[in-house]
Structures are given as structure tokens and as C-alpha cells.
Design an enzyme around this catalytic site. Structure first.
Site, short mmCIF file in Angstrom:
data_model
loop_
_atom_site.label_atom_id
_atom_site.label_comp_id
_atom_site.label_asym_id
_atom_site.label_seq_id
_atom_site.Cartn_x
_atom_site.Cartn_y
_atom_site.Cartn_z
N LYS A 82 -36.95 0.85 -18.98
CA LYS A 82 -37.89 1.71 -18.26
C LYS A 82 -39.19 1.20 -18.83
O LYS A 82 -39.51 0.72 -19.79
CB LYS A 82 -37.88 3.20 -18.77
CG LYS A 82 -38.54 4.10 -18.28
CD LYS A 82 -38.25 5.60 -18.55
CE LYS A 82 -39.18 6.43 -18.11
NZ LYS A 82 -38.58 8.05 -18.72
N SER A 157 -38.40 11.34 -15.34
CA SER A 157 -39.11 10.23 -15.10
C SER A 157 -38.40 8.71 -15.14
O SER A 157 -38.89 7.95 -14.67
CB SER A 157 -40.18 9.99 -15.89
OG SER A 157 -39.72 9.77 -17.30
N SER A 181 -36.43 13.78 -18.76
CA SER A 181 -36.46 12.54 -18.00
C SER A 181 -35.25 11.83 -18.02
O SER A 181 -35.34 10.73 -17.36
CB SER A 181 -37.59 11.92 -18.70
OG SER A 181 -38.83 12.58 -18.21
#
Length: 470
Positions: A82, A157, A181
Site C-alpha cells: 500500500k 483506504s 481500511s
């Protein structure tokens, strides 16, 4: 409905999970180079529609595959990291044009752990600006889309990670979770998403010194097995003081659980029909399997929303006012998106309440964890309603309206971040339009084993829908 995936019978990856790929490489069925090349071809087949890659690093990944010096549970398995986690050689831009695209000089602690599993990183996955919202949409570029239906949000996210795993590009991808997330995009994209206990994995660099560290690193996966092997392999790398070891969980337990079901969100808005139906179906399945399910009120009070959102806004304010110190000397606050600026302003208007906010969150932790004196697991929907269409949470929209929508949507996940408790979203449900719908399970600190054992049981009893079959 526009569905996009890269699953094919014509390459070595097939529909194998990460454990399956690693085992096939280990016995010589195919090589790490074969796996990386297949993942790259799959990425090229869907990226134009999904827009899930922040930075492509395929050449270095192919070079590592050729060297084949991997070790660990996922040796040679292609994946992504990420883009809020430092990986040497790639910019850590955190989804925001305010952060300069400067390559990281070194790995951060979790990156070392992730690489220690043998994972081969193909690049960095997309995320919304600083992970502050629940959809991977932007004001300056195309959104990352849900592969189950590209008109819908993939969550956030860790949205890019979830989109790529769901679409079959890679079997697992790094994700992290500060308010849902990992679990939100897992629910939106039909994946297994486990947020570990605080401290189980290396802390995120950006949040490790916060008064309450909300963020836990983990992965999203298509099988319970991959998530179980990931946690076991991290335990192989280091001991975690203060937490009981999980060990390698390989199947369900015979133990029947006491489960507290929460069906009413703090927002006082009723669940939509699809979410209510699938939660009831999950409770029926658990009861039929011999577990005790009791419906209980949500174990925090209405003030939790105000306390959490104020603390969440503190993160935006810190970036807005101190980004040059916290992120990069060339941080450009003039390029912050409207949602981040609006959230920062929310904190500024109530900053004097920060001491009472921290006290309120600590009291909420005690109330939430007290449930585990009587119950083993808390059951709820992962989200307050079904996955929204692209634009519903537009970060460029009217802040007050978008924030109200966000609070309603993210109605169940934040408590576990505040409490540091492990929590898991499983793709047990479907909406009437065919989109995945997540069911959420929480346990007390350090009790990931119970969640994984239950997940294996539910995966076998109600196999997860696969995008290539739908």
C-alpha cells in the site's frame, strides 16, 4: 453491470491462493519468474479499467524473481504494498498530490516483515488521500473501481489492494486499517480482511507516536488460509510481547462460541434491507452450527461518534499544519484535497475538546472490551449499508454532506481501532444487485485464533462467492 477480472486457465496462477502458489513454486511446478510474469500480464489486462496501481515496480520484481532468493510462507508470491508504507525505491505518496514523488530511501519496519514472508512486491497500490475516507476516489485523477462492478466504489483506504486481489491479479496484498481500511474494501470487493490486534504486526511509521495508535498492518486475501499463514509467518519472524501467540491456524475448532450480535448502528439509521437480511442469515448459520447468538445493544454510546471523528480529524489537521515536518520538507499543503482540508477545519473548531476526546475514547475501550467478559465474539455488519456508487463519497464534494454520508457508511468498524482489538470481515453476503456484502466479527485483544477458526468454519459452510463464477 461491468465486471472486470483477470482470472484465466491459461497461466500458472489459475485460481490458486498465495499458499498454493508458494507451494507450487517450492516443488517446481513453475518458477517465481513464471508467477511474476503471469501477475504482470494480469495487471496489464485490468489496470486500464481499475486504476489500482499507484507506482509500478515490475522490473525490480522480475529481477528478484530471477534471483529466487525468497524464503517464508509466500516465497515468490507476487503482491503489492500500500502506498502509505515506505518501500525503498518507490515514492510513498499516500494518495495525495501534496506529497512529493520522492522515492523512499529505505524500508519501514512493516515492509521488512512483509518481505520476510517471501512476498515479491510488483508495485504500490492506490489509496485515497492519507487514508482519511472510505472510497478510493480523487479530485485529480480517475478513481480506483470495484472489479465486481466498475460503477461502484472499491472501498478504502486499502482500495487498490482489494481491487487487485479481487480481480485475480495477485492472491494477497498489503493493507492497513485505521478505522476500517482493511475491512471496508474487503467487504466491498468480496475478500477476507482481518485487522490484527494492535502490536501484532509492526506499527505504521506515520501513526506509531500518536496518543492512540489506530493503525494495524495486515493483508487482504481471497482465502482464510492465506490470512492465517500470513499471521503465522510474522510470528516466526518475531515475538510480540504481551500477546499470546496465535500459531498456525489450519481449520475450525470444535468449540462453540458465545456470540453477541449488534444490528443497530450508533447513527440511529436502520440498516438497509440487503444488509439486514445478510446479517440475519449469518446469525442463522451460526445458530444452526451450534453457536449461541444473542442480540445486544452496540457496546459504546452515541458520544463515540463525536470522539472518534474528532480524533480522526486531528490526523488531517496534523498533516495540514505540520506536513513539512511529518511527511516531507517539500509537502505542499496548497495541493490538499477538499475533504482533507474540511476534516482539518473540523478539528480546529473543536481542538479545545481534545483532552475530553481522549478520555472518552479510553472509556469507550473499557465498555467495548467488557462485552468479552460474557461473549467470545461480536457479530455485526461490516458496514452501515451496501457498497455505494462512485461519487457517493466524492472527496471534492460538499464536505458536510460527504462527511455525514461517511459516518453512516462506516458505522461499525472504528471501535476495534480505538480498542486495539482484532476484527475480521468475511464475504458471506451478497446484495440484490450481486455485489459482495461483508459480515464483521470482533474478538478481544490477542484472540485472532478464535476469529480464524470461526472464519474457516464459515468459509466451509458458505463458500465465498468468486468473481470468476458470478
Amino acid at each position: 453491470m461491468t465486471r472486470v477480472h483477470a482470472f484465466t486457465a491459461d497461466d500458472v496462477l489459475g485460481d490458486l491462493d498465495a499458499v498454493g502458489i508458494a507451494r507450487a513454486i517450492a516443488v517446481g511446478d513453475f518458477t517465481a519468474v513464471d508467477a511474476a510474469e503471469a501477475a504482470v500480464r494480469r495487471l496489464d489486462a485490468v489496470e486500464g479499467e481499475l486504476a489500482a496501481v499507484a507506482f509500478d515496480d515490475r522490473e525490480r520484481a522480475l529481477g528478484r524473481a530471477a534471483e529466487n532468493r525468497f524464503s517464508g510462507a509466500f516465497a515468490g508470491v507476487p503482491t503489492l504494498i500500500k502506498n502509505n508504507t515506505a518501500y525503498a525505491g518507490l515514492p510513498t505518496q499516500q494518495g495525495s498530490a501534496a506529497v512529493p514523488a520522492r522515492p523512499a530511501a529505505s524500508h519501514e519496519a512493516f515492509t521488512e516483515e512483509f518481505l520476510g514472508t517471501g512476498s515479491n512486491i510488483l508495485g504500490a497500490s492506490t489509496m485515497p488521500a492519507f487514508g482519511l475516507t472510505a472510497t478510493t476516489e480523487f479530485v485529480d485523477r480517475a478513481p480506483t473501481r470495484n472489479p465486481w462492478d466498475t460503477g461502484f466504489s472499491c472501498g478504502a483506504s486499502s482500495g487498490g489492494a482489494a481491487a487487485l486481489v479481487a480481480a485475480g491479479v495477485v492472491p494477497i496484498a498489503h493493507a492497513n486499517d485505521g478505522g476500517g481500511s482493511i475491512r471496508i474494501p474487503a467487504a466491498a470487493c468480496g475478500l477476507v480482511g482481518l485487522k490484527p490486534t494492535r502490536g501484532r504486526t509492526a506499527a505504521a511509521k506515520a501513526s506509531s507516536n500518536a496518543p492512540i495508535d489506530l493503525v494495524s498492518n495486515g493483508i487482504v486475501s481471497r482465502t482464510v488460509r492465506d490470512t492465517a499463514h500470513f499471521l503465522a509467518d510474522l510470528e516466526r519472524q518475531r515475538n510480540v510481547d504481551g500477546l499470546d501467540p496465535i500459531g498456525l491456524v489450519e481449520g475450525p475448532s470444535t468449540r462453540r462460541l458465545r456470540i453477541a450480535m449488534v444490528s443497530e448502528p450508533l447513527t440511529d439509521q436502520p440498516l438497509d434491507a440487503d444488509t439486514a437480511r445478510e446479517l440475519a442469515a449469518a446469525a442463522e448459520l451460526l445458530t444452526a452450527s451450534g453457536h449461541r447468538v444473542d442480540e445486544v445493544p452496540i457496546p459504546v454510546d452515541r458520544s463515540f461518534i463525536d470522539h472518534f471523528t474528532r480524533y480522526w480529524a486531528l490526523m488531517a489537521f496534523s498533516l495540514d499544519r505540520f506536513g513539512t515536518r511529518l511527511i516531507d520538507p517539500e509537502f505542499d499543503r496548497s495541493r490538499l484535497d477538499p475533504f482533507t482540508r474540511g476534516l482539518s477545519g473540523t478539528f480546529l473548531r473543536s481542538c479545545y475538546r481534545l483532552p475530553s476526546t481522549l478520555l472518552g475514547l479510553r472509556r469507550a475501550t473499557a465498555r467495548f472490551r467488557a462485552v468479552f467478559d460474557e461473549y467470545d465474539v461480536i457479530l455485526s455488519p461490516t458496514l452501515g449499508h451496501t457498497t455505494p456508487e462512485i461519487g457517493h463519497l466524492d472527496p471534492g464534494g460538499d464536505f458536510d454532506e460527504i462527511f455525514e454520508r461517511l459516518v453512516r457508511y462506516v458505522a461499525f468498524t472504528p471501535a476495534d481501532n480505538v480498542c486495539g482489538t482484532p476484527a475480521l470481515s468475511l464475504p458471506l453476503g451478497r446484495s440484490t444487485t450481486g455485489l459482495p456484502l461483508g459480515i464483521h466479527f470482533s474478538a478481544d485483544r490477542g484472540d485472532e485464533r478464535t476469529l480464524l477458526e470461526l472464519a474457516y468454519e464459515l468459509e466451509a459452510a458458505r463458500p465465498f462467492a468468486r468473481i470468476q463464477d458470478a
